[in-house]
Design a protein around this motif. Sequence first.
Motif, mmCIF file in Angstrom:
data_model
loop_
_atom_site.group_PDB
_atom_site.id
_atom_site.type_symbol
_atom_site.label_atom_id
_atom_site.label_comp_id
_atom_site.label_asym_id
_atom_site.label_seq_id
_atom_site.Cartn_x
_atom_site.Cartn_y
_atom_site.Cartn_z
ATOM 1 N N GLU A 33 23.568 48.808 3.526
ATOM 2 C CA GLU A 33 22.975 49.298 5.084
ATOM 3 C C GLU A 33 23.906 48.573 5.676
ATOM 4 O O GLU A 33 24.467 48.582 6.491
ATOM 5 N N GLU A 34 24.176 46.974 4.569
ATOM 6 C CA GLU A 34 24.765 46.003 6.369
ATOM 7 C C GLU A 34 25.888 45.944 6.539
ATOM 8 O O GLU A 34 26.607 46.211 7.649
ATOM 9 N N LYS A 35 26.893 46.825 5.286
ATOM 10 C CA LYS A 35 28.234 46.959 5.652
ATOM 11 C C LYS A 35 27.920 48.240 6.928
ATOM 12 O O LYS A 35 29.392 48.539 7.755
ATOM 13 N N PHE A 36 27.442 48.998 6.995
ATOM 14 C CA PHE A 36 27.194 50.600 7.646
ATOM 15 C C PHE A 36 27.063 50.120 8.791
ATOM 16 O O PHE A 36 27.956 50.582 10.069
ATOM 17 N N VAL A 37 26.349 49.053 8.883
ATOM 18 C CA VAL A 37 25.381 48.450 10.423
ATOM 19 C C VAL A 37 26.778 47.638 10.833
ATOM 20 O O VAL A 37 27.356 47.941 12.695
ATOM 21 N N TYR A 90 26.737 47.014 15.382
ATOM 22 C CA TYR A 90 27.403 46.429 16.009
ATOM 23 C C TYR A 90 26.848 45.301 15.358
ATOM 24 O O TYR A 90 26.256 45.261 14.150
ATOM 25 N N PRO A 91 27.743 44.556 14.524
ATOM 26 C CA PRO A 91 27.235 44.016 13.764
ATOM 27 C C PRO A 91 26.582 42.605 13.861
ATOM 28 O O PRO A 91 25.661 42.604 12.562
ATOM 29 N N ASP A 92 26.062 42.432 15.078
ATOM 30 C CA ASP A 92 24.770 41.743 15.175
ATOM 31 C C ASP A 92 23.341 41.999 15.165
ATOM 32 O O ASP A 92 22.364 41.794 15.110
ATOM 33 N N TYR A 93 23.084 43.272 14.604
ATOM 34 C CA TYR A 93 21.951 44.351 14.957
ATOM 35 C C TYR A 93 21.889 43.979 13.472
ATOM 36 O O TYR A 93 22.010 43.495 11.951
ATOM 37 N N PRO A 94 20.273 43.932 12.915
ATOM 38 C CA PRO A 94 18.736 44.076 12.184
ATOM 39 C C PRO A 94 20.060 45.333 10.861
ATOM 40 O O PRO A 94 20.154 46.202 11.587
ATOM 41 N N VAL A 95 20.231 44.938 9.375
ATOM 42 C CA VAL A 95 20.093 45.823 8.452
ATOM 43 C C VAL A 95 20.083 47.215 8.472
ATOM 44 O O VAL A 95 20.348 48.284 8.192
ATOM 45 N N ASP A 96 18.368 47.369 8.733
ATOM 46 C CA ASP A 96 17.814 48.357 8.415
ATOM 47 C C ASP A 96 17.360 49.211 10.461
ATOM 48 O O ASP A 96 17.076 50.737 10.283
ATOM 49 N N THR A 97 18.533 48.730 11.287
ATOM 50 C CA THR A 97 18.304 49.712 12.441
ATOM 51 C C THR A 97 18.459 51.239 12.379
ATOM 52 O O THR A 97 17.759 51.714 13.151
ATOM 53 N N MET A 98 19.795 51.483 11.600
ATOM 54 C CA MET A 98 19.834 52.660 12.303
ATOM 55 C C MET A 98 18.600 53.974 11.356
ATOM 56 O O MET A 98 18.007 54.419 11.242
ATOM 57 N N ARG A 138 4.375 57.938 24.152
ATOM 58 C CA ARG A 138 5.815 57.283 24.679
ATOM 59 C C ARG A 138 5.759 56.062 24.061
ATOM 60 O O ARG A 138 5.005 55.130 24.737
ATOM 61 N N LEU A 139 6.534 55.514 23.447
ATOM 62 C CA LEU A 139 6.990 54.101 22.799
ATOM 63 C C LEU A 139 8.592 53.721 23.581
ATOM 64 O O LEU A 139 9.331 54.732 23.219
ATOM 65 N N PHE A 140 8.384 52.381 24.103
ATOM 66 C CA PHE A 140 10.076 51.528 24.119
ATOM 67 C C PHE A 140 10.315 50.753 24.064
ATOM 68 O O PHE A 140 8.932 50.033 23.789
ATOM 69 N N GLN A 141 11.364 50.255 23.723
ATOM 70 C CA GLN A 141 11.189 48.936 22.678
ATOM 71 C C GLN A 141 12.526 48.475 23.913
ATOM 72 O O GLN A 141 13.395 48.618 24.492
ATOM 73 N N PHE A 142 13.163 47.288 24.300
ATOM 74 C CA PHE A 142 14.274 46.775 25.411
ATOM 75 C C PHE A 142 14.394 45.778 24.912
ATOM 76 O O PHE A 142 13.221 44.771 24.217
ATOM 77 N N VAL A 143 14.988 45.731 23.952
ATOM 78 C CA VAL A 143 16.115 44.513 23.501
ATOM 79 C C VAL A 143 17.626 43.689 24.208
ATOM 80 O O VAL A 143 18.388 45.052 24.675
ATOM 81 N N ARG A 144 17.310 42.578 25.076
ATOM 82 C CA ARG A 144 18.376 42.350 26.032
ATOM 83 C C ARG A 144 18.952 41.021 25.472
ATOM 84 O O ARG A 144 17.678 40.225 25.322
ATOM 85 N N ASP A 145 19.998 40.970 25.716
ATOM 86 C CA ASP A 145 21.031 39.434 25.423
ATOM 87 C C ASP A 145 22.307 39.285 25.722
ATOM 88 O O ASP A 145 22.921 39.986 26.167
ATOM 89 N N ASP A 146 22.644 38.251 25.185
ATOM 90 C CA ASP A 146 24.505 38.240 25.903
ATOM 91 C C ASP A 146 24.797 38.882 24.781
ATOM 92 O O ASP A 146 25.983 39.339 25.744
ATOM 93 N N GLU A 147 24.561 39.669 23.799
ATOM 94 C CA GLU A 147 25.694 40.649 22.670
ATOM 95 C C GLU A 147 24.898 41.803 22.931
ATOM 96 O O GLU A 147 25.839 43.174 22.511
ATOM 97 N N MET A 148 23.768 42.311 23.494
ATOM 98 C CA MET A 148 23.537 43.635 23.369
ATOM 99 C C MET A 148 22.190 43.802 24.728
ATOM 100 O O MET A 148 21.685 43.558 24.831
#
Length: 165
Positions: free
Chosen positions: A83-87, A92-100, A122-132
């Motif tokens: 999963e790490e290689k797939f992500v 994107y390389p900085d996503y956690p391994v289990d993202t997909m 409905r559930l929302f998530q917002f993830v913001r930083d310099d990379e995403m």
Amino acid sequence: MRKYSILWASLAVLVLGGCGTKHFTLSEPKMITLKTPKLKFADTGYLRTDGDGVELELFTAGVAVEKIRIDGEVCVSAGCMNEEKFVREYLYPDYPVDTMRNVLLGRDIFGGKGKEEMCDGRLFQFVRDDEMDIIYRRGKGEIYFKDRLNGIIVRINDLDENQSR
């Protein structure tokens, strides 16, 4: 004697070979849009799940064109990988391994960071930083993941919901 050896060998191949195929408990037709560095797709498909295992089979004009299977490792038409290689390669390389896996299963990503529940369920998530810059919502027959900085979109809608619009 040789006849019985062939019979037993054939029986063993049938029994052991049948165990290699995963049977999913839930299989639903969906309208699917994928835009990642290595995948570009917008058409119908099937989302199949069983516990932590998930498979996304993609069709164009009724013909299967790609299958993404996550169950211990990730398998695509190009081969299988962890999963790490797939992500790293497909997202994107900085996503956690289990993202997909979590997106396809409609689960929290990034450990629930930035999670909000709306009054309609409905559930929302917002993830913001310099990379995403990610908006991720799920519920009401929809899974929607978009990273505006990295140009990644995963959108999965129930076919019934999509047809009524």
